[in-house]
Design a protein around this motif. Structure first.
Motif, PDB file in Angstrom:
ATOM      1  N   SER A  48       0.847  -1.196   0.000  1.00  0.00           N
ATOM      2  CA  SER A  48       0.000   0.000   0.000  1.00  0.00           C
ATOM      3  C   SER A  48       0.885   1.250   0.000  1.00  0.00           C
ATOM      4  O   SER A  48       1.768   1.399   0.853  1.00  0.00           O
ATOM      5  N   LYS A  49       0.632   2.121  -0.967  1.00  0.00           N
ATOM      6  CA  LYS A  49       1.473   3.323  -1.094  1.00  0.00           C
ATOM      7  C   LYS A  49       1.391   4.185   0.155  1.00  0.00           C
ATOM      8  O   LYS A  49       2.380   4.741   0.616  1.00  0.00           O
ATOM      9  N   ARG A  50       0.176   4.276   0.697  1.00  0.00           N
ATOM     10  CA  ARG A  50      -0.030   5.110   1.880  1.00  0.00           C
ATOM     11  C   ARG A  50       0.789   4.594   3.056  1.00  0.00           C
ATOM     12  O   ARG A  50       1.468   5.342   3.748  1.00  0.00           O
ATOM     13  N   ILE A  51       0.727   3.288   3.226  1.00  0.00           N
ATOM     14  CA  ILE A  51       1.456   2.697   4.356  1.00  0.00           C
ATOM     15  C   ILE A  51       2.958   2.835   4.145  1.00  0.00           C
ATOM     16  O   ILE A  51       3.692   3.223   5.050  1.00  0.00           O
ATOM     17  N   LEU A  52       3.379   2.576   2.911  1.00  0.00           N
ATOM     18  CA  LEU A  52       4.817   2.699   2.630  1.00  0.00           C
ATOM     19  C   LEU A  52       5.325   4.115   2.888  1.00  0.00           C
ATOM     20  O   LEU A  52       6.409   4.303   3.434  1.00  0.00           O
ATOM     21  N   SER A  53       4.520   5.081   2.529  1.00  0.00           N
ATOM     22  CA  SER A  53       5.008   6.453   2.713  1.00  0.00           C
ATOM     23  C   SER A  53       5.118   6.787   4.202  1.00  0.00           C
ATOM     24  O   SER A  53       6.012   7.528   4.616  1.00  0.00           O
ATOM     25  N   ARG A  54       4.232   6.218   5.002  1.00  0.00           N
ATOM     26  CA  ARG A  54       4.355   6.409   6.460  1.00  0.00           C
ATOM     27  C   ARG A  54       5.595   5.675   6.978  1.00  0.00           C
ATOM     28  O   ARG A  54       6.341   6.170   7.809  1.00  0.00           O
ATOM     29  N   LEU A  55       5.798   4.465   6.468  1.00  0.00           N
ATOM     30  CA  LEU A  55       6.950   3.679   6.933  1.00  0.00           C
ATOM     31  C   LEU A  55       8.262   4.391   6.585  1.00  0.00           C
ATOM     32  O   LEU A  55       9.240   4.302   7.316  1.00  0.00           O
ATOM     33  N   LYS A  56       8.225   5.114   5.471  1.00  0.00           N
ATOM     34  CA  LYS A  56       9.452   5.793   5.036  1.00  0.00           C
ATOM     35  C   LYS A  56       9.903   6.864   6.026  1.00  0.00           C
ATOM     36  O   LYS A  56      11.076   7.230   6.063  1.00  0.00           O
ATOM     37  N   SER A  57       8.958   7.356   6.814  1.00  0.00           N
ATOM     38  CA  SER A  57       9.324   8.390   7.791  1.00  0.00           C
ATOM     39  C   SER A  57       9.987   7.770   9.025  1.00  0.00           C
ATOM     40  O   SER A  57      10.474   8.470   9.899  1.00  0.00           O
ATOM     41  N   LEU A  58       9.996   6.439   9.075  1.00  0.00           N
ATOM     42  CA  LEU A  58      10.548   5.775  10.271  1.00  0.00           C
ATOM     43  C   LEU A  58      12.046   5.527  10.128  1.00  0.00           C
ATOM     44  O   LEU A  58      12.564   5.407   9.023  1.00  0.00           O
ATOM     45  N   LYS A  59      12.662   5.373  11.275  1.00  0.00           N
ATOM     46  CA  LYS A  59      14.020   4.849  11.239  1.00  0.00           C
ATOM     47  C   LYS A  59      13.879   3.328  11.417  1.00  0.00           C
ATOM     48  O   LYS A  59      13.596   2.839  12.520  1.00  0.00           O
ATOM     49  N   VAL A  60      14.026   2.616  10.333  1.00  0.00           N
ATOM     50  CA  VAL A  60      13.843   1.161  10.408  1.00  0.00           C
ATOM     51  C   VAL A  60      15.183   0.518  10.779  1.00  0.00           C
ATOM     52  O   VAL A  60      16.138   0.560  10.015  1.00  0.00           O
ATOM     53  N   SER A  61      15.235  -0.061  11.970  1.00  0.00           N
ATOM     54  CA  SER A  61      16.511  -0.611  12.425  1.00  0.00           C
ATOM     55  C   SER A  61      16.730  -2.029  11.899  1.00  0.00           C
ATOM     56  O   SER A  61      17.867  -2.495  11.785  1.00  0.00           O
ATOM     57  N   LEU A  62      15.620  -2.710  11.572  1.00  0.00           N
ATOM     58  CA  LEU A  62      15.743  -4.092  11.092  1.00  0.00           C
ATOM     59  C   LEU A  62      14.482  -4.436  10.312  1.00  0.00           C
ATOM     60  O   LEU A  62      13.369  -4.073  10.708  1.00  0.00           O
ATOM     61  N   PHE A  63      14.669  -5.138   9.217  1.00  0.00           N
ATOM     62  CA  PHE A  63      13.557  -5.539   8.360  1.00  0.00           C
ATOM     63  C   PHE A  63      13.515  -7.069   8.363  1.00  0.00           C
ATOM     64  O   PHE A  63      14.446  -7.712   7.883  1.00  0.00           O
ATOM     65  N   VAL A  64      12.458  -7.634   8.943  1.00  0.00           N
ATOM     66  CA  VAL A  64      12.413  -9.087   9.125  1.00  0.00           C
ATOM     67  C   VAL A  64      11.410  -9.726   8.170  1.00  0.00           C
ATOM     68  O   VAL A  64      10.299  -9.221   8.012  1.00  0.00           O
ATOM     69  N   VAL A  65      11.799 -10.811   7.547  1.00  0.00           N
ATOM     70  CA  VAL A  65      10.835 -11.619   6.808  1.00  0.00           C
ATOM     71  C   VAL A  65      10.696 -12.928   7.573  1.00  0.00           C
ATOM     72  O   VAL A  65      11.581 -13.781   7.534  1.00  0.00           O
ATOM     73  N   ASP A  66       9.598 -13.035   8.338  1.00  0.00           N
ATOM     74  CA  ASP A  66       9.383 -14.252   9.118  1.00  0.00           C
ATOM     75  C   ASP A  66       8.706 -15.283   8.209  1.00  0.00           C
ATOM     76  O   ASP A  66       8.022 -14.919   7.263  1.00  0.00           O
ATOM     77  N   GLU A  67       8.895 -16.554   8.515  1.00  0.00           N
ATOM     78  CA  GLU A  67       8.344 -17.624   7.676  1.00  0.00           C
ATOM     79  C   GLU A  67       8.722 -17.379   6.205  1.00  0.00           C
ATOM     80  O   GLU A  67       7.880 -17.405   5.302  1.00  0.00           O
ATOM     81  N   ALA A  68      10.016 -17.156   6.002  1.00  0.00           N
ATOM     82  CA  ALA A  68      10.481 -16.723   4.680  1.00  0.00           C
ATOM     83  C   ALA A  68      10.252 -17.772   3.590  1.00  0.00           C
ATOM     84  O   ALA A  68      10.257 -17.441   2.402  1.00  0.00           O
ATOM     85  N   HIS A  69      10.023 -19.022   3.972  1.00  0.00           N
ATOM     86  CA  HIS A  69       9.751 -20.039   2.946  1.00  0.00           C
ATOM     87  C   HIS A  69       8.479 -19.720   2.169  1.00  0.00           C
ATOM     88  O   HIS A  69       8.273 -20.223   1.079  1.00  0.00           O
ATOM     89  N   CYS A  70       7.602 -18.879   2.748  1.00  0.00           N
ATOM     90  CA  CYS A  70       6.372 -18.503   2.041  1.00  0.00           C
ATOM     91  C   CYS A  70       6.678 -17.814   0.721  1.00  0.00           C
ATOM     92  O   CYS A  70       5.893 -17.870  -0.212  1.00  0.00           O
ATOM     93  N   ILE A  71       7.816 -17.176   0.654  1.00  0.00           N
ATOM     94  CA  ILE A  71       8.231 -16.538  -0.598  1.00  0.00           C
ATOM     95  C   ILE A  71       8.248 -17.583  -1.696  1.00  0.00           C
ATOM     96  O   ILE A  71       7.710 -17.393  -2.777  1.00  0.00           O
ATOM     97  N   SER A  72       8.865 -18.713  -1.369  1.00  0.00           N
ATOM     98  CA  SER A  72       9.037 -19.749  -2.359  1.00  0.00           C
ATOM     99  C   SER A  72       7.766 -20.585  -2.509  1.00  0.00           C
ATOM    100  O   SER A  72       7.392 -20.998  -3.597  1.00  0.00           O
ATOM    101  N   GLN A  73       7.095 -20.784  -1.374  1.00  0.00           N
ATOM    102  CA  GLN A  73       5.957 -21.699  -1.369  1.00  0.00           C
ATOM    103  C   GLN A  73       4.698 -21.060  -1.952  1.00  0.00           C
ATOM    104  O   GLN A  73       3.912 -21.709  -2.613  1.00  0.00           O
ATOM    105  N   TRP A  74       4.493 -19.794  -1.640  1.00  0.00           N
ATOM    106  CA  TRP A  74       3.247 -19.142  -2.046  1.00  0.00           C
ATOM    107  C   TRP A  74       3.462 -18.034  -3.050  1.00  0.00           C
ATOM    108  O   TRP A  74       2.593 -17.732  -3.847  1.00  0.00           O
ATOM    109  N   GLY A  75       4.656 -17.389  -2.947  1.00  0.00           N
ATOM    110  CA  GLY A  75       4.877 -16.176  -3.724  1.00  0.00           C
ATOM    111  C   GLY A  75       4.608 -16.376  -5.200  1.00  0.00           C
ATOM    112  O   GLY A  75       3.966 -15.557  -5.845  1.00  0.00           O
ATOM    113  N   HIS A  76       5.084 -17.503  -5.723  1.00  0.00           N
ATOM    114  CA  HIS A  76       5.000 -17.676  -7.169  1.00  0.00           C
ATOM    115  C   HIS A  76       3.574 -17.882  -7.641  1.00  0.00           C
ATOM    116  O   HIS A  76       3.255 -17.600  -8.772  1.00  0.00           O
TER     117      HIS A  76
END
Ligand SMILES: Nc1ncnc2c1ncn2[C@@H]1O[C@H](COP(=O)(O)OP(=O)(O)OP(=O)(O)O)[C@@H](O)[C@H]1O
Ligand SMILES: [Mg+2]
Ligand SMILES: [Zn+2]
Length: 506
Positions: A120-148
């Motif tokens: 969501s563009k709106r959410i991303l623009s809000r997130l951009k104002s943050l200092k993001v110290s760490l970006f986590v992808v939990d259950e990362a196998h979902c990328i491979s299992q579901w993403g495609h």
């Protein structure tokens, strides 16, 4: 950081005196701002690998998490421990709740959101104002299992990560073969990644695979097991209808058990309620589809039964990973009929849009006589309203740059090339999925040790089981005496029914 200091933080925030295998190394790397890819078995404490840094680092830790129930559960558990600066941005929030959350977004240290929210563009623009110290992808196998297939937003996580100026990334999963690990890294394009891969086998789970000759026999076997072992139990089904049907049978017949069903067709409130009741021991048998499970942290599940087996070994390992999280012995049982493979095959065959539809749609685009909205409408008609098929097709068009900002661009590729690429993509995915299903089937028919065969896809050696290993090695029902918590006079009944099952088994 000196050793004792990190342990002190663990003690202060979570009340644990020691790290479990892997946690400390991962947290240290994260605190050093490294990019990390970690594989730790189900239930061994991956969450702490980002929760503790969230409490220690300045700024916000963003966690991309696949399931609503999972986020809600984690936020609730953290709040219960006194950590309040945590929230989940998901589709369950009302418009107003979301607005409020977004307005005060910088007051959170830990923020969970779904991959869809991250688009969501709106959410991303809000997130951009943050200092993001760490970006986590939990259950990362979902990328491979579901993403495609049906959640291409999983494949777009990288874009969001880039928009947030590439903060340090942590990808976590419990189930990734070397191939899947590579797929995750390719998709996330993590540079200079530090990998922590730990063995995935859990020594306290025993494996049983039982073949039945008739559906009725399967139902009877299931009922016998449920009657004999009054322990917290999950029963997995590959269809919503079957989960509901068998739950009703068990409710009618097994009065000593509190049975419910759970699947993606129930509304969010009902799902959360069932999950809570199961956590609180008001329910003790859940007939569910794969919508239930991943990340669910109920410690005392002792039995996971597969009434239908899943279409890949990774899903199976995730699902049995709900069992024995307290370290107690637990049993995984698959009941299967020789024709059961037809169910996952049918599901697989319907996962991607028909190649003829893809061709027709491409023709419309290349004839230059269709708008984006008209194409979507036409496509949805052709695929009987299956939304994921549209998401897949749209994602592929965007990837090929035939579609940009809802405008078509037919100069990117000649028609024939575009069609060939799409056809090849679809065929390749089917081949991959069928291979996965075959691995699962081969395992069911393994003639040797089930444990060894199961984990051979992931690692070379397995740990010595703490109890019985599997039905090839040493497992026997009559030797399984699970600790039963609510004995309220049921001890007698339990033993009587155990005799019954043994007698019938003779
Ligand atoms: N160092 C520790 N000492 C004791 N308990 C711990 C420790 N670390 C985590 N736990 C507990 O282990 C349980 C499982 O943790 P968590 O849910 O993070 O596992 P997970 O690896 O994410 O599992 P899944 O693969 O199912 O998502 C939690 O109850 C957590 O509090
Ligand atoms: Mg987890
Ligand atoms: Zn064995």
């Amino acid at each position: 950081m000196p050793e004792s200091q990190l342990e002190q933080h663990l003690q202060t925030h979570f009340g644990f005196s020691h790290f479990r295998a892997g946690q400390k190394e991962i947290i240290e790397a994260v605190l050093k701002k490294r990019n990390v890819f970690a594989v730790l078995p189900t239930g061994t404490g991956k969450s702490i690998c980002y929760q503790l840094p969230a409490m220690m680092l300045s700024g916000t830790v963003i966690v991309v998490s696949p399931l609503l129930s999972l986020m809600t559960d984690q936020v609730k558990q953290l709040k219960a421990t006194g950590f309040k600066r945590v929230a989940a941005l998901n589709s369950m929030l009302s418009y107003q709740e979301k607005e409020i959350l977004l307005q005060q977004i910088d007051s959170y240290q830990l923020l969970y959101l779904s991959p869809e929210m991250l688009q969501s563009k709106r959410i991303l623009s809000r997130l951009k104002s943050l200092k993001v110290s760490l970006f986590v992808v939990d259950e990362a196998h979902c990328i491979s299992q579901w993403g495609h297939e049906f959640r291409p937003d999983y494949l777009r996580i990288k874009q969001a990560h880039q928009l947030l100026n590439n903060p340090p990334l942590l990808a976590l999963t419990a189930t990734a073969t070397p191939d899947v690990q590579q797929d995750i890294m390719d998709t996330l394009q993590i540079p200079d990644v530090e990998k922590f891969i730990y063995p995935m086998d859990k020594p306290n789970i025993s494996f049983v695979v039982e073949q039945v000759n008739q559906v009725k026999e399967k139902e009877n076997k299931l009922a016998q097991i449920i009657r004999s072992y009054p322990v917290p139990t999950l029963i997995y089904f590959s269809s919503r209808e079957e989960a509901a049907r068998v739950a009703t049978i068990l409710q009618e017949k097994e009065h000593n058990r509190n049975v419910a069903y759970y699947h993606g067709g129930l509304d969010n409130q009902d799902r959360l309620l069932i999950q809570q009741q199961f956590m609180n021991k008001q329910l003790d048998v859940i007939c569910c589809t794969n919508a239930f499970g991943m990340g669910i942290n109920k410690k005392d599940i002792q039995l996971v039964i597969h009434y239908h087996f899943p279409s890949q070994i990774e899903s199976f390992i995730q699902e049995i990973g709900r069992a024995g999280r307290d370290g107690q012995e637990a049993v995984s049982v698959i009941l299967f009929h020789e024709y059961d493979h037809i169910i996952p095959q049918r599901l697989l065959d319907a996962e991607l849009p028909d190649i003829s539809v893809v061709k027709q749609m491409l023709q419309l685009i290349y004839n230059n006589d269709v708008s984006f909205n008209d194409l979507k409408e036409e496509f949805m008609l052709k695929v009987n309203g299956v939304e994921p098929h549209w998401r897949f097709f749209r994602y592929q068009l965007e990837k090929l740059k035939i579609l940009e900002h809802e405008q078509f661009n037919i100069t990117a590729f000649p028609f024939q090339d575009a069609f060939m690429i799409l056809q090849e993509t679809i065929e390749k995915r089917y081949r991959y999925k069928y291979n996965k299903l075959n691995e699962m089937l081969q395992w069911l028919y393994t003639t040797g040790c089930k444990r060894k065969a199961l984990f051979s896809h992931f690692q070379d050696h397995i740990q010595k089981p703490t109890n019985m290993c599997c039905d090839y090695c040493d497992f026997q029902w009559e030797n399984w005496y699970p600790a039963v918590e609510h004995s309220n006079n049921s001890n007698q009944d339990w033993q009587t029914s155990l005799k019954e099952i043994l007698y019938q088994g003779d």
